[in-house]
Every structure is written in C-alpha cells, then in structure tokens.
Motif scaffolding. Sequence first.
Motif, PDB file in Angstrom:
ATOM      1  N   TYR A 569       0.831  -1.207   0.000  1.00  0.00           N
ATOM      2  CA  TYR A 569       0.000   0.000   0.000  1.00  0.00           C
ATOM      3  C   TYR A 569       0.867   1.260   0.000  1.00  0.00           C
ATOM      4  O   TYR A 569       0.517   2.270  -0.619  1.00  0.00           O
ATOM      5  N   TRP A 570       1.990   1.209   0.722  1.00  0.00           N
ATOM      6  CA  TRP A 570       2.891   2.370   0.802  1.00  0.00           C
ATOM      7  C   TRP A 570       3.421   2.723  -0.589  1.00  0.00           C
ATOM      8  O   TRP A 570       3.380   3.891  -1.013  1.00  0.00           O
ATOM      9  N   ASP A 571       3.918   1.710  -1.311  1.00  0.00           N
ATOM     10  CA  ASP A 571       4.444   1.962  -2.653  1.00  0.00           C
ATOM     11  C   ASP A 571       3.332   2.311  -3.632  1.00  0.00           C
ATOM     12  O   ASP A 571       3.555   3.059  -4.590  1.00  0.00           O
ATOM     13  N   GLY A 572       2.138   1.789  -3.382  1.00  0.00           N
ATOM     14  CA  GLY A 572       0.994   2.172  -4.220  1.00  0.00           C
ATOM     15  C   GLY A 572       0.674   3.649  -4.068  1.00  0.00           C
ATOM     16  O   GLY A 572       0.361   4.339  -5.050  1.00  0.00           O
ATOM     17  N   HIS A 573       0.766   4.167  -2.843  1.00  0.00           N
ATOM     18  CA  HIS A 573       0.535   5.594  -2.620  1.00  0.00           C
ATOM     19  C   HIS A 573       1.628   6.422  -3.286  1.00  0.00           C
ATOM     20  O   HIS A 573       1.365   7.490  -3.848  1.00  0.00           O
ATOM     21  N   LYS A 574       2.868   5.925  -3.219  1.00  0.00           N
ATOM     22  CA  LYS A 574       3.990   6.628  -3.848  1.00  0.00           C
ATOM     23  C   LYS A 574       3.765   6.764  -5.357  1.00  0.00           C
ATOM     24  O   LYS A 574       4.091   7.802  -5.955  1.00  0.00           O
ATOM     25  N   ALA A 575       3.197   5.730  -5.973  1.00  0.00           N
ATOM     26  CA  ALA A 575       2.954   5.777  -7.418  1.00  0.00           C
ATOM     27  C   ALA A 575       1.952   6.874  -7.764  1.00  0.00           C
ATOM     28  O   ALA A 575       2.057   7.522  -8.818  1.00  0.00           O
ATOM     29  N   LYS A 576       0.994   7.142  -6.860  1.00  0.00           N
ATOM     30  CA  LYS A 576      -0.015   8.171  -7.121  1.00  0.00           C
ATOM     31  C   LYS A 576       0.447   9.554  -6.659  1.00  0.00           C
ATOM     32  O   LYS A 576      -0.027  10.564  -7.156  1.00  0.00           O
ATOM     33  N   ALA A 577       1.333   9.577  -5.653  1.00  0.00           N
ATOM     34  CA  ALA A 577       1.823  10.853  -5.125  1.00  0.00           C
ATOM     35  C   ALA A 577       3.346  10.849  -5.181  1.00  0.00           C
ATOM     36  O   ALA A 577       4.008  10.455  -4.211  1.00  0.00           O
ATOM     37  N   PRO A 578       3.948  11.250  -6.282  1.00  0.00           N
ATOM     38  CA  PRO A 578       5.406  11.146  -6.445  1.00  0.00           C
ATOM     39  C   PRO A 578       6.203  11.870  -5.367  1.00  0.00           C
ATOM     40  O   PRO A 578       7.350  11.516  -5.095  1.00  0.00           O
ATOM     41  N   ALA A 579       5.606  12.885  -4.735  1.00  0.00           N
ATOM     42  CA  ALA A 579       6.347  13.629  -3.709  1.00  0.00           C
ATOM     43  C   ALA A 579       6.531  12.813  -2.433  1.00  0.00           C
ATOM     44  O   ALA A 579       7.388  13.123  -1.600  1.00  0.00           O
ATOM     45  N   ALA A 580       5.721  11.778  -2.251  1.00  0.00           N
ATOM     46  CA  ALA A 580       5.808  10.960  -1.032  1.00  0.00           C
ATOM     47  C   ALA A 580       7.050  10.069  -1.084  1.00  0.00           C
ATOM     48  O   ALA A 580       7.682   9.909  -2.129  1.00  0.00           O
ATOM     49  N   LEU A 581       7.369   9.474   0.062  1.00  0.00           N
ATOM     50  CA  LEU A 581       8.510   8.566   0.137  1.00  0.00           C
ATOM     51  C   LEU A 581       8.092   7.169  -0.282  1.00  0.00           C
ATOM     52  O   LEU A 581       6.941   6.769  -0.088  1.00  0.00           O
ATOM     53  N   ASN A 582       9.051   6.389  -0.817  1.00  0.00           N
ATOM     54  CA  ASN A 582       8.737   4.985  -1.060  1.00  0.00           C
ATOM     55  C   ASN A 582       9.013   4.185   0.220  1.00  0.00           C
ATOM     56  O   ASN A 582       9.596   4.694   1.172  1.00  0.00           O
ATOM     57  N   SER A 583       8.605   2.928   0.213  1.00  0.00           N
ATOM     58  CA  SER A 583       8.678   2.151   1.456  1.00  0.00           C
ATOM     59  C   SER A 583      10.111   1.887   1.892  1.00  0.00           C
ATOM     60  O   SER A 583      10.369   1.643   3.070  1.00  0.00           O
ATOM     61  N   GLU A 584      11.068   1.949   0.958  1.00  0.00           N
ATOM     62  CA  GLU A 584      12.473   1.744   1.329  1.00  0.00           C
ATOM     63  C   GLU A 584      12.992   2.892   2.195  1.00  0.00           C
ATOM     64  O   GLU A 584      13.993   2.752   2.878  1.00  0.00           O
ATOM     65  N   GLU A 585      12.303   4.036   2.148  1.00  0.00           N
ATOM     66  CA  GLU A 585      12.730   5.199   2.938  1.00  0.00           C
ATOM     67  C   GLU A 585      11.784   5.473   4.098  1.00  0.00           C
ATOM     68  O   GLU A 585      11.788   6.545   4.680  1.00  0.00           O
ATOM     69  N   ALA A 586      10.969   4.489   4.435  1.00  0.00           N
ATOM     70  CA  ALA A 586       9.922   4.695   5.443  1.00  0.00           C
ATOM     71  C   ALA A 586      10.514   4.983   6.819  1.00  0.00           C
ATOM     72  O   ALA A 586      11.568   4.465   7.187  1.00  0.00           O
ATOM     73  N   TYR A 587       9.834   5.831   7.559  1.00  0.00           N
ATOM     74  CA  TYR A 587      10.157   6.065   8.966  1.00  0.00           C
ATOM     75  C   TYR A 587       8.929   6.651   9.640  1.00  0.00           C
ATOM     76  O   TYR A 587       7.962   7.052   8.977  1.00  0.00           O
ATOM     77  N   VAL A 588       8.948   6.706  10.966  1.00  0.00           N
ATOM     78  CA  VAL A 588       7.846   7.287  11.729  1.00  0.00           C
ATOM     79  C   VAL A 588       8.274   8.682  12.158  1.00  0.00           C
ATOM     80  O   VAL A 588       9.281   8.834  12.857  1.00  0.00           O
ATOM     81  N   PRO A 589       7.550   9.729  11.737  1.00  0.00           N
ATOM     82  CA  PRO A 589       7.971  11.092  12.080  1.00  0.00           C
ATOM     83  C   PRO A 589       7.898  11.343  13.583  1.00  0.00           C
ATOM     84  O   PRO A 589       7.033  10.800  14.266  1.00  0.00           O
ATOM     85  N   PRO A 590       8.798  12.176  14.120  1.00  0.00           N
ATOM     86  CA  PRO A 590       8.908  12.324  15.576  1.00  0.00           C
ATOM     87  C   PRO A 590       7.691  12.955  16.234  1.00  0.00           C
ATOM     88  O   PRO A 590       7.448  12.731  17.416  1.00  0.00           O
TER      89      PRO A 590
END
Length: 1302
Positions: A569-590
């Motif tokens: 789902y994360w990479d699916g969102h990246k495909a629709k929103a190029p500005a987002a991160l892909n799952s390889e760069e995932a992290y939880v914001p502080p």
Amino acid sequence: MTSRGAGTAFSRRNYRLSNESEKPKVTGIVNSKLLNDYLHRIFPSADGIQPAAAYRKPLTFQNLQEHLDKLLAEDSGAEDSRDQILEGRLGPSTVVLDHISGFEGLLLVDDDLLGVIGHSNFGSIRATTCVYKGKWIYEVLISSQGLMQIGWCTLNCRFNQEEGVGDTPDSYAYDGNRVRKWNVTTTNYGKSWAAGDIVSCLIDLDEGTIAFCLNGVSLGTAFDNITRGAGMAYFPAISLSFKESVAFNFGSRPLRYPVEGYRPLQDPPSMDLVEAHKLLGYLKNVIHIGIDVLEGKLVEKDTSMWQLQGEPTVLITLAHIFNHFAPLMCKVYLVEDVLMNFLLSILEQGGAVEAHPLIQQLLDLMWLLMEDYEVHECLKQLLMSLLRAYRFSPIIPDLGLQIHYLRLTIAVLKHEKSRKYLLNNVLFDLLRSVVFFYIKSPLRVEEAGLQELIPTTWWPNRFTKEGKESKEVKEESAEERLRRRAYDRGCQRLKKRIEVVEELQVQILKLLLNNKDRGGGEASRYIFLNKFRKFLQENASNRGNLTVLCPPEYMVCFLHRLISTLRCYWDGHKAKAPAALNSEEAYVPPQLFYNGKVDYFDLQRLGGLLSHLKKTLKDDLALKANILIDPAELQAVTMDDLDEDEESATSTAQRPVAALAIGGALARPSWLSSPTLGRANRFLSTAAVSLMNPRRSLGTLEKMKARTLSVEQRTEDDKGSHGNEGLLLGRPPEEPEQSITENSLLEILDGIVMMYNLSVHQQLGKMVGVSDDVNEYALALKDTEEKISRCPKRRRDIYEELVKSQKVFSEKLNHLSRRLAWINVTIYSKEKMQDIYWLLRVCIRTIEHGDRTGSLFAFMPEFYLSVAMNSYSALKNYFSPVHSMEELPGYEETLTRLAAILAKHFADSRIVGTDIRDSLMQALASYVCYPHSLRAVERIPEEQRISMMRNLLAPYEQRPWAQTNWILVRLWRGCGFGYRYTRLPHLLKTKPEDANLPSLQKPCPSTLLQRHMADLLCSDCDMAPSFLNSVLNQLNWAFSEFIGMIQEAAERLERNFVDSRQLKVCATCFDLSVSLLRVLEMTVTLAPEIFLDWSRPSSELLLRRLAQLLNQVLNRVTAERNLFDRVVNLRLPGLESVDHYPILVAVTGILVRLLMDTDFQGAKRATAVLLADPCFQLCSIQYLLGHAEPSALAATPPSADKRHFSLHTYTDYISQEELAKVERMLGHLSEESKQAAASMLPTSEEDLCPICYAHPISAIFRPCSHKSCKACINQHLMNNKDCFFCKATITGVDDFTKPGSS
C-alpha cells in the motif's frame, strides 16, 4: 410473517410476497404458465418425479408458501426416533462443561462452556452428560501441547490438585504430552500431540473398551474390561495443568473425524439438517435455472456467473426460501455443515477467488433477505467455523486444506458490508483472527508428508575442536554435495507451497487495510486500525497474563504478512503521489511521539513518564512544535489516575462474590482456550474466592484511548498534505515538509515496530533451538561414527551398542532436518530476513529524525531503540546459519548508521531509563566484538568517535562500569601481552560452547579507537587521573572480593557444601579483575607518560597505587601451596575461567610495558616505585618463568605430578620476543633489588608513616602540621580534604625532611 425457529420476537421484513387484491396475471413480469413451470422446477417434489403438466397443481406466489411448507414437512418422521437416541445417555441434550459442581481447582471456562484453560496446578472438570450404554464419541481440540489427561470418569471420582482424570480407579485418560495412558497406573500409549491436533475419545460400553484417535488415526484400544453395571455411567472429563487449554466438541458442531458406529454425546439437529439441505437445494435450483422472458422458456445457466439483476420473479422466490433458511443459518452446526460446505464447493472449481462472484451475490442476498441479527449471527458462525477448520486441519504436503479455507475467507471478506461488520464486531473481538496468518509447524513430519517432499536429508557435519561449523576444516565430499543439493531442492519445493498460503494471507490483510470502500461510513482500514491498536494495548499491558497475550508464534507470522501488505500500500501511494517517500525510505515522524494523536498506553518513553515530560518540556514543545500544554490538562492527568483507582476500588467492593466465582468477566478472550469463542468469562474456583479478587478493575482494559478522527477524515481522503494535518500536528523545524505517506500507514508502521518488541524477537530466538539440536545430534553422530571405526573387532557387544546409537542419532537427525527445513522456510527465509532488515532500517531512520529534534527526542518510546538493537541481533545471530547479512542491500551503510546511534546514545543524558541504557551499552559491547561491526564503528564521523571514547573514559563510579570496561578490553584484545587467544588455553579441551558468543570471537583490536583514547588521556589533565583512579578502585574491590569468596568456598568445601551461585559470582569477580588489568595495560602502553611523567599532577600517586595493586595480585596468585592454587586444581563447576594464565599474563604485560618498553628515566622511576613497595617479592616475578623458591625446594622434594606454572609452556600464545622481555625484566629487577637492599638504611619506627607503616614520613600538612608519606596523603586527598588525625581542612601539603641529629 414471523421467522420460524429464530427464538426471538423479531418480525421479518415485509417483502409483499402476495396480495389477495391482485390478479394472478399481474403477480410478476412472467406469465402464469411460465411462473408455474419455474416454481415447479425450483421446488420439485421429494421423490424427484415431476408429474405431467396437465396433472400437477398450478403454482403461484399465492400458494407457494403452502407448497413449501408441505415439502419441508415431508420426512419429518425422524422426530419419533429421538426417544430411542436418548437411550444409554443421561443428562441435558445440550452437552457442555459442568461449571457449577463438576470441577476441581482453578479454571477459566469460555462463554460457550466448551473451552477451558487451567489456572492452577492440576485442575479437573467434567461434562454435564454421562453415558452408560452404547458407543459414544467426543472430540477435544488441543490448543496447547502441555500436560493434560483427557478421557472419562464416573460421578464417584474425587480429584484434587495432584490427582486428576486417570489417577483414580474409575477414570481413564490419555496423555499425549508424556505419551502415556492412565488408570491409577500408567503405561506407554499413543503418539505425542501438538497444538492444533484433534483427539477423539471413544467409549464402547457394550464391549467395555475405551480408545483414542489422533487427527482421525486410531491409537488402538487403550483400556478394556472397564467397570460397568448398575450405577456406573461415564462423563467426558479432563485434567490440565496451568496455562494449558482445550476446546470440546460433544456434537454441537459436526465432528471432524466421525467414527462409524459411534454417536456424539449431543445429537445433531437432524430435522433442521434435512430442512436446511432441502432449502439449499432449492437455492441451487434458483441459481441454476433462469427465465428467458422473450422466448418464454426456462434455461440452464452457468452457476458461477449467476447474478440477481433485479428480476422480481427470482427475488420473490428467493424471499420465500430465505424465510425458512435464515433462522436455520443462526445455528452453528448448520452453518458449518451446510453453508460452509456449500460455499467451499463453489470455490472447488479452481481459479482465482475473483472468478467466483457467486459468493458475493449470495452475501448480497443474505443482507437483503435476512434480518440484520440473523445475518450477523450467520457471518459470525461462518468465520468461526472457517478459523476453527483452518487452525485444526492437519498439515498435508500441498497445504491444500489450509488453502481451501483461506480462499473462502478471502471470498467472504471481499464483500464490503460483510467485511466491515466482521471487522467491527467479530475479527478482533470474538475471533482470534491472527490465527489466519499463522502457519503451524508440524511436530510429526511423517503425517505432514515431509518425507515425500524432502526425501533426502542433510545437516552440517564439519566442526572445529571448539564445536562450531567450519568450512575450512575439509572439503565437502561428492556424496555430501549431492545430499545437500537434493535437500536444498526439497526445501525449495516446500517453500513454493508455503508461499501460496502466505500470499493468500497477505490478500486477507489487503482486504482489511482497504481504504477505497465504495459504501458509506468508515473505511475498512480505519476500523482495522482501531482494533489493531487495541490488540497491541492488550498485549503490551498484560505481558504477565498469558490468557490474554497473543502467542508469539502467531505474532511472528502476523508481523511478516503485515509488513508485506503495508509496503504494498505504501508503494501504491507513492505511485499516485510522487512527492511521497517509497517504502524503502519509510520512517515514523517524531511528532507522533508527542502530539498525542497516537496512544502509547503506559509504555516507557526515553525521557521517563509522559506526564513528567509534558511538565518539564512544555516550553520546548511550544517553541519547536507549536504545541501548548494547558496546565489544567496536567492537573487532569493526575486527577484521572486518582479517579481510576477510586473507581476500581468501588467497583470491586460492590461486585458480588459469587459473580467472581462463576461469572467473573475477564477483560479479553483467552488465546489459549477455545480457538474461536475465546471469551473466558467464567472463572471457576474451589479455593477461597477472595484470593482471586483483582486489585484493579478487570474491565479497565476496555478503556481504550486510541485516537479517533472524524469519519470524513478516515476514508479515502487520507492522503496528501491535507490528510496529514491531524496525525502529523506539531512538525518540528528539523522535519521536512514533504508528505511521507498516508496517515493510517504511519500508524500501522508504528504498530509493527511495537509488535516486534512485544514478542516477535523472543520467538525468533526460541526457534533457533531446532538448529542447535541439529548441530548437537550431528556432533554426537560424528563422534559415534569415529568410535565405531576405532572399536576393536573382538568387542562385538560395544560395536552393537554403538551401531544402535548411530541409528538413533540418524533417525533423529532425519526428523530434525526436515522440521528445520519447515522452520527455515516459514521463519528464517530470505524474504523474512529482508522484512526484519527493513524494520531495522525503519527504526534507524526514525531514531535519526527523532534525534534531530533535540530535547523532544525524550518523547520517543523506548521500544524503538530496543527494536533497532534486537532486529540487528536477530539478523546476525538467528538468520545467519541460512542467509548471510552481508547479502542485504546497503548493509555496510546500515551497520555504520546503527553504530553511530549506539555510540551517541549509550551515554545520552536525554535517556533516563536504566534498562534501556544498559541495553545500549551491551549492544555496543557486542558490536565491537565482531570485525565487520567494529569497522562500522570506525567509519562513523571522527567527532562522534572521540565523543564515544570520552564517554567510555568517564570515571567508573556511579554507573554500570563492567560493560564499559568490557568495550575497552575488546578494543585492546589482540595487542596485549599474550592476549591473542579466543578461548583460554586450559578450556580448549572442555565442552564446546556456542561459537557465536561475543566472548569467543577472534581478537580484532581497533588501533584507530586506541589512538583516540591515547589522545584524550594525554590531552585532558583531569580525565586521566579520575579515570585511572576509578579503575584502580574497582580493581582493588574486584580482586579483594574474589579472594574473600574463594576463602569462603574453601571453608565450605571442607563441610562438603558449595553454593553454585556464589561460585559464579566468584568467577565473575575474577574475570572483572583480569579485564581491569588489561585496561591498565592498555593505558600504560598507549599513554605511559600518565604514570611516568612526574611533572603531571597525580602521576607519581597513580604509579604507586598501580605498583601496590600489582604486587598484591602477584603475591596472592604466586605464593606456593596457596589458596588460589588449591581452588584452580579442584576445577569446580562455575570456576572454569579461574586459572593462573589470564591474570598473570595481564600483570606481566603491565610490568613489561613499565620496565622494559619505556625510556631510561621512566624505567628507573617505575623500578624504584615497584621496589619501594613493601609488598614487593622477587620470587613472584621468578614464579612467572617457573623458577621455584629455593626455600620451598629445600623443604619439600619435587613430586612427579606437581607442575609449576611457567610462561615458557604457553609458546602458542606468547611470542619468543615477549618471553625474552620477561627474562630481561627478571634480571633487571634481581639486580636492582640487590642494590636497593645494600643501600637501604634501617628506618626507625618513629620515622615511618603512621598510616601505612611502609614508607618514611615525607609530607607535612597545612595548617595542622600532621605528617605522613606522600602516597597516603595524595590518595586520601583524592576523595577527602580532612586531616587523618584532627579532621581539620587541609589547605596544602609541603615536603618534609627530617632534620639532622645534633
């Protein structure tokens, strides 16, 4: 119309099935003739013979109800046979566990009174119904594989906490844990059972026998000639120990393994079954037969592609069918036997689940034509039946049964309305839906078909003398290579089959995480998210309550499927929103950790309690994150805690005692009991109820504080910057403004990290035990084969015993290697390793982002750091036998980033928890033991390396110094005198240890970090004295404790009593002494000027203290026939590491560096200080090279078995150059001691220091003018400024020289 058999007063929906005012021709779109033909085809007569059209009664919707009632009333004669069925049985027709009077001990019983968990030593319970004649059967679903005795007992049997079913004369039991049968005495019987097995208990009261079956396979007759006659009737019964759990099936559901001639204790609903099958047949007819209105005829239709398409004739026909069918579908037996089998048959045609839309159409019909409460109950029972079938299906080679049930689960969950209902009310509340993501491991590989799947077995059989696998010992033989390759091919076949199941499990999770639902209301993903958070809360808050916790083996599988789904789902969102991160760069914001949008329950934060952090960091929150903390909120938090306690006390006090005994509701269903209806709501106790009164309200778990967004926010709009405003409130300036991904996915990612911390890591470590067993048996087999090859031909008896042992080991290895293949595929496969590696990288990025926020880093939950350390440990230690960590992408960079985190945070003042600080220190200590991770530490920026070394060189007082010292030792190991060993020389021939232990790694010193240490000690005039003074203090303490303990151990040996724990503590003190000496050796070597440059303050004092301690150690260890010698020669268990070599070479290394490897001036000072110490004895130095004292040789003649210690015997560990230096040192000290003795004038007692009586008076104190030697006053002033004698504050110390006599 009202529903029949529903047992409620609900009225059915009015579908206007008929209207008397309407004419026949207007009843539907089709004409009367076609309708008549259609209804006769749908509802044929019972004999199946259709009368000619001219003779049969015309059917319309007006008389259809009457016709249907008549058809259903046929074959109802079975009602008359019920009296005969009851013969041979006494008790209620609905058989359950007797929770009122038929139990002993403490037990937890499910709501349905069919599942039970042991809550005491050995609780027992029986059923409500007994049998005295005929053949009867019931089934037990084994939920845990521990100690249980299952069988039959009479009413006269009396059980207690020690004796259960099978321990009294008229009770009989089978115990699959110990593989025995019990009736007062016990003998071997049957096979071992495992969680997920089904035991069938059979009793034949006509022949007087009792037998058992395991998963439908008979174990043979267990007992014959059982007591029968007047007054003898047998109840189903069980005794089970603490935490063990089972679920009974007396006949309320179809038996999984019925046996011909045996009846279940509870009669099946025969009339309802007949009616349900008839109605199902009519439903199939509707699906199969279509109406061609244009042609005016009936047509056969493809059932798989059937659709309702709004035809009134078909809809009204279905409404008549469902009017009878719906009430029946609320009964569990009929759902499992009729509905589930029908739906499974639809999928049996093969193909993808999407190729069978009929199931979706049927679910649409159910929601349309059934009352809500009916469809709710039907779906609940259907999912329960599916989960039970999935969990308790035997493992077969192609996993066909598991695949079958998962496919139907997917088909049901594809229906949006059904999915939302099940998510909201069933999947996490009543069901243990995590079971759907678990693939159980077969304990009996034969039944799982692994012998056919993996016909050739293989195991590693090349070991070094230290017991670890080694590829360098010898080349692999051709036969071994063939076996290994055949074994690998078998493992690949198994992997492909398991991957099919795993893909189906991921499909289920993709449905549950769907946020593109077409219907209104909350999307499935957000319902799942709330339930998932509650699931995590229960497992985090009840880590000691095993009945609530999700078993860790389920957690492991759930974690991997959830990671796969999330990344998709994360990479699916990246495909629709190029500005987002892909799952390889995932992290939880502080900001998730401090903005209050995600509830972390009571989990510890890095900076302590959340309420404390809000108070102390409220200004930082306002400044950096623009989050204002209302003072009233802080006050409210405190008051809420008080109110909760008061409410808890009030509710407990008002609760009736009887309710606790019988109906005391626990907060959650039990994982360990009934596989589905797990709500263990009844607490049974024959002991005092007051003992079990909860201190806090048992219902507090339900008070969930998970964040709640509005329905509008929790649907498809959860994307882009607009959706991030709620969850990502309070973005610190250090965080980038770009969108990371959808809010909901961040929450799930956070939950995944928490899941790993709760129990996944422990389970990964636990399953390595199978691999360890394989290595142990392989070693034993190799040893046995070597003995066979050496066995003399004349000793036939020994040869035969060895061959028997060889056969046993081979069979065990064949079994274990196949089981290991299963575990490697399901738990340690390359894909699973990549999941854990991805999780490690997520934690590293999260910690890095959190660290940039400065003081707000304290809000991060501790488990992020724990998971970063533990996941790396798992990758290195648990997956390494199968896959290498070096193969992972970005491995070197990840290692370096983790090293930077450990180096920075092990002494981070923002982290206050002692446990997490200790864990960081231990992780860093382990990190520097291995070459690849040590090089990663060396790759971190120089500033961070120097900061790390500065923290390591802080004084040892007021902190856990042993791990710090261990780190410094590892940085030195390989450079010290005789310090190049992996295992101590005297331990090489003992039992092999785990070669992966950090302490058994080959030396890998770091010259770079050593250089940093030297620079810090030389450049910082205050650091060196404080650090070395603390090291000398700890050495003094550790060695003194060690000597005291071996004295006590020697005294206890004379009384033949030694405390093993004390011996372990004693060995620890010895090891600490050796490691402290090595740190001193390291310091002397890297920065000798600290001791020898007397222009530096404290240098002379440090040298004198060092000389004093070295002399004490030498005297204690080298004295002839001393206590140390006796303890070493005894080789007591626990004191294996205590030996002359490690401590003497450490002392020798320091002396050689001070006396031989420095300039002339330094050596002269060191020699003078060493000889001036009153404890110095030249014989201690002579002992190192095996030179015995002349007096000792004269007193006692040398014995043949007495061997003196000598460094010359350790040529494998000490170089010739090092030995030559020791020889020169001995000569130097011999010469210098002679000269000192010749020049030393006798000193009167009046001129000796009144403190130590070892040195002449050389210092006078200001202002009190008291005197002592410089060594005593300098050491005293390090910790205290008061005079020894008068307690006046000392302002200065002057040299004192005795005036010449007149």
